[in-house]
Each structure stands twice: as structure tokens, then as C-alpha cells.
Design a protein around this motif. Sequence first.
Motif, PDB file in Angstrom:
ATOM      1  N   ALA A 126      17.928   1.303   4.136  1.00 40.65           N
ATOM      2  CA  ALA A 126      18.953   1.124   3.115  1.00 40.65           C
ATOM      3  C   ALA A 126      18.387   0.532   1.828  1.00 40.65           C
ATOM      4  O   ALA A 126      18.883   0.822   0.735  1.00 40.65           O
ATOM      5  N   GLY A 127      17.374  -0.313   1.927  1.00 40.97           N
ATOM      6  CA  GLY A 127      16.730  -0.871   0.754  1.00 40.97           C
ATOM      7  C   GLY A 127      17.718  -1.526  -0.193  1.00 40.97           C
ATOM      8  O   GLY A 127      18.595  -2.296   0.221  1.00 40.97           O
ATOM      9  N   SER A 128      17.624  -1.199  -1.481  1.00 39.73           N
ATOM     10  CA  SER A 128      18.462  -1.815  -2.506  1.00 39.73           C
ATOM     11  C   SER A 128      19.903  -1.332  -2.454  1.00 39.73           C
ATOM     12  O   SER A 128      20.762  -1.878  -3.158  1.00 39.73           O
ATOM     13  N   GLY A 129      20.176  -0.321  -1.639  1.00 38.85           N
ATOM     14  CA  GLY A 129      21.555   0.129  -1.463  1.00 38.85           C
ATOM     15  C   GLY A 129      21.676   1.630  -1.338  1.00 38.85           C
ATOM     16  O   GLY A 129      21.050   2.377  -2.091  1.00 38.85           O
ATOM     17  N   VAL A 130      22.475   2.075  -0.370  1.00 38.99           N
ATOM     18  CA  VAL A 130      22.707   3.499  -0.172  1.00 38.99           C
ATOM     19  C   VAL A 130      24.102   3.679   0.428  1.00 38.99           C
ATOM     20  O   VAL A 130      24.598   2.815   1.167  1.00 38.99           O
ATOM     21  N   TYR A 131      24.763   4.784   0.073  1.00 42.07           N
ATOM     22  CA  TYR A 131      26.040   5.157   0.671  1.00 42.07           C
ATOM     23  C   TYR A 131      25.814   6.387   1.544  1.00 42.07           C
ATOM     24  O   TYR A 131      25.042   7.279   1.179  1.00 42.07           O
ATOM     25  N   HIS A 132      26.486   6.417   2.691  1.00 45.86           N
ATOM     26  CA  HIS A 132      26.354   7.600   3.551  1.00 45.86           C
ATOM     27  C   HIS A 132      27.614   7.808   4.367  1.00 45.86           C
ATOM     28  O   HIS A 132      28.448   6.904   4.524  1.00 45.86           O
ATOM     29  N   GLY A 185      15.313  -5.249  -0.729  1.00 46.59           N
ATOM     30  CA  GLY A 185      15.249  -4.372  -1.876  1.00 46.59           C
ATOM     31  C   GLY A 185      14.370  -3.159  -1.625  1.00 46.59           C
ATOM     32  O   GLY A 185      14.089  -2.789  -0.492  1.00 46.59           O
ATOM     33  N   GLY A 186      13.930  -2.541  -2.689  1.00 51.25           N
ATOM     34  CA  GLY A 186      13.105  -1.345  -2.585  1.00 51.25           C
ATOM     35  C   GLY A 186      13.948  -0.089  -2.554  1.00 51.25           C
ATOM     36  O   GLY A 186      15.167  -0.118  -2.384  1.00 51.25           O
ATOM     37  N   LYS A 187      13.283   1.029  -2.709  1.00 52.74           N
ATOM     38  CA  LYS A 187      13.958   2.325  -2.750  1.00 52.74           C
ATOM     39  C   LYS A 187      14.439   2.725  -1.356  1.00 52.74           C
ATOM     40  O   LYS A 187      13.680   2.634  -0.388  1.00 52.74           O
ATOM     41  N   PRO A 188      15.681   3.183  -1.228  1.00 54.20           N
ATOM     42  CA  PRO A 188      16.145   3.675   0.074  1.00 54.20           C
ATOM     43  C   PRO A 188      15.303   4.866   0.539  1.00 54.20           C
ATOM     44  O   PRO A 188      14.743   5.607  -0.275  1.00 54.20           O
ATOM     45  N   GLY A 189      15.212   5.041   1.856  1.00 61.60           N
ATOM     46  CA  GLY A 189      14.421   6.125   2.415  1.00 61.60           C
ATOM     47  C   GLY A 189      15.113   6.767   3.603  1.00 61.60           C
ATOM     48  O   GLY A 189      15.979   6.154   4.238  1.00 61.60           O
ATOM     49  N   TYR A 190      14.723   8.003   3.908  1.00 60.25           N
ATOM     50  CA  TYR A 190      15.319   8.749   5.019  1.00 60.25           C
ATOM     51  C   TYR A 190      14.219   9.443   5.801  1.00 60.25           C
ATOM     52  O   TYR A 190      13.357  10.115   5.219  1.00 60.25           O
ATOM     53  N   ARG A 208      22.828  -2.064   2.648  1.00 56.18           N
ATOM     54  CA  ARG A 208      21.638  -2.471   1.929  1.00 56.18           C
ATOM     55  C   ARG A 208      20.823  -3.412   2.814  1.00 56.18           C
ATOM     56  O   ARG A 208      21.343  -4.064   3.720  1.00 56.18           O
ATOM     57  N   ASP A 209      19.510  -3.450   2.543  1.00 53.94           N
ATOM     58  CA  ASP A 209      18.594  -4.354   3.239  1.00 53.94           C
ATOM     59  C   ASP A 209      18.762  -4.296   4.763  1.00 53.94           C
ATOM     60  O   ASP A 209      18.945  -5.317   5.435  1.00 53.94           O
ATOM     61  N   MET A 210      18.690  -3.072   5.288  1.00 52.90           N
ATOM     62  CA  MET A 210      18.757  -2.878   6.733  1.00 52.90           C
ATOM     63  C   MET A 210      18.037  -1.582   7.102  1.00 52.90           C
ATOM     64  O   MET A 210      18.118  -0.595   6.375  1.00 52.90           O
ATOM     65  N   GLU A 211      17.295  -1.623   8.221  1.00 57.96           N
ATOM     66  CA  GLU A 211      16.687  -0.425   8.789  1.00 57.96           C
ATOM     67  C   GLU A 211      17.647   0.103   9.856  1.00 57.96           C
ATOM     68  O   GLU A 211      17.903  -0.583  10.866  1.00 57.96           O
ATOM     69  N   ILE A 212      18.194   1.304   9.648  1.00 60.76           N
ATOM     70  CA  ILE A 212      19.254   1.828  10.503  1.00 60.76           C
ATOM     71  C   ILE A 212      18.734   3.047  11.263  1.00 60.76           C
ATOM     72  O   ILE A 212      18.366   4.051  10.662  1.00 60.76           O
ATOM     73  N   ILE A 213      18.687   2.923  12.583  1.00 61.85           N
ATOM     74  CA  ILE A 213      18.173   3.977  13.451  1.00 61.85           C
ATOM     75  C   ILE A 213      19.337   4.585  14.230  1.00 61.85           C
ATOM     76  O   ILE A 213      20.181   3.862  14.768  1.00 61.85           O
TER      77      ILE A 213
END
Length: 228
Positions: free
Chosen positions: A95-101, A125-130, A60-65
Motif C-alpha cells: 500500500a505504501g503512501s496510499g492506494v485504493y482498491h 511511505g513509498g510508491k504502492p506496488g502490485y 496505506r503502510d501495509m503489505e497485503i497478501i
Amino acid sequence: MITLRKADERGKAHFGWLKSRHSFSFGSYYDPAHMGFSALRVINDDWVAPGAGFDSHGHRDMEIITLVLAGAIVHKDSAGNEKVLPAGEFQLMSAGSGVYHSEYNASQTDELRFLQIWIMPDKQGGKPGYQQQHFASQPGLTLIASPDGRDGSLVLKQQVQLLRVTLAADEQLNYPLPGRKVYLHLISGELQLDSITMQPGDGLMVSAETALQLTANQHSEALLFDLP
């Protein structure tokens, strides 16, 4: 101020199926002198055995490249994205407010190698994105990610630009730094900055300078992070 982070001085991890080199503190590797640089928090250089990978885990709360250097990644996440990321393509997961991958080596016979990069967002926060995109190979600078998505780049939730640097032998790059910082990660080749010679895996931290002036001793490719 210019500081060289040598490849062989990075943190190390080896779990049999995974070999990793950490430019900054990560997992069991902790070095208070290398906790990140500006908004850049992680650069992991990972080698994954055939058929192996990372089981589902959360962020969560991370931009992952992610940039695959050799092989391909099978990616699945809790937002419903199921993708294959081949060598040369860039992936950005907000990741925004939270995502599993989960991430797995797509091959049962060949090793996977990729870079995983974490950038701290300027808003939580905010909606996760891809996002996933191939950028055509071209000499000089190619904008990969930016806060406004200009020139078709991936959209980052941070005042950071990520650029790919491609220089032929003896070619030079002069990159201005008006009140900004730069982290340069060399993927391949050899770069020269005054008396500093960069080898693959080396990182260069630059701050309080007016410009970054590089010369390629041979054909070289690097990632340049333009940071606040």
C-alpha cells in the motif's frame, strides 16, 4: 513458548454477503490479547457470496497478501491494475503512501473463499506496488514472499518470510528458529506438534524455541510466517 489459536475461537463477522473469521482484532472484533503477532497484523478467512465484494476503499503502510482458496477475485486499484486472481495464486499489494482498491467475486453463481493477510512494513511511505504469482505445487516448503525476492519469491517490505508448507500423511517438518518467531496457519489437513493437534483454521504462535517440529496426520497444507 507455543500457543494454539483455535479456529472456532477467532473473531466472527457476518454481513449476509460476507462471512469472515478473524485471527486477530479487525473491524468490529476487538480482543486485546490478539492484536497481531510480531509484524503479522491480520489473517482474515473470508467467504464472499456470488457477485458480491468490497467496494473501493483505501490502505496505506501495509503489505497485503491475498490467497484465493476457492473461486476467483476481480481486483482493481488506483494504480491502474485490473487483475483476476484465481484459486492458488498469491497476490501482494504494497500500500505504501496510499492506494485504493476493490475486490469482487468473479462468479455470479459460486461462493468465493480467500485469505487476506496484513504484514506491517519496516518502512512507511513509498510508491504502492502490485505483485501476483503462481507457485508450482511441491512437497515440503515453498518460499512465497521474502524481503529480497530470492528464488523468484514476491518481495516484501519487511524482514519476514512467507512459506507454503505441504506435507503428505506421516511426513515430518523440522524448521529451525534461530532467534525468530513463527506463526503457522493451517489451511487443510491435520498437523501434530507434541500433544497439540491442529485442525483447519487453527493458528500456532511460536517464540523462544529452537525449532518447530511438525508431523502430518494426513495430507496437509499450511502457511508459515517466519517473523522477526
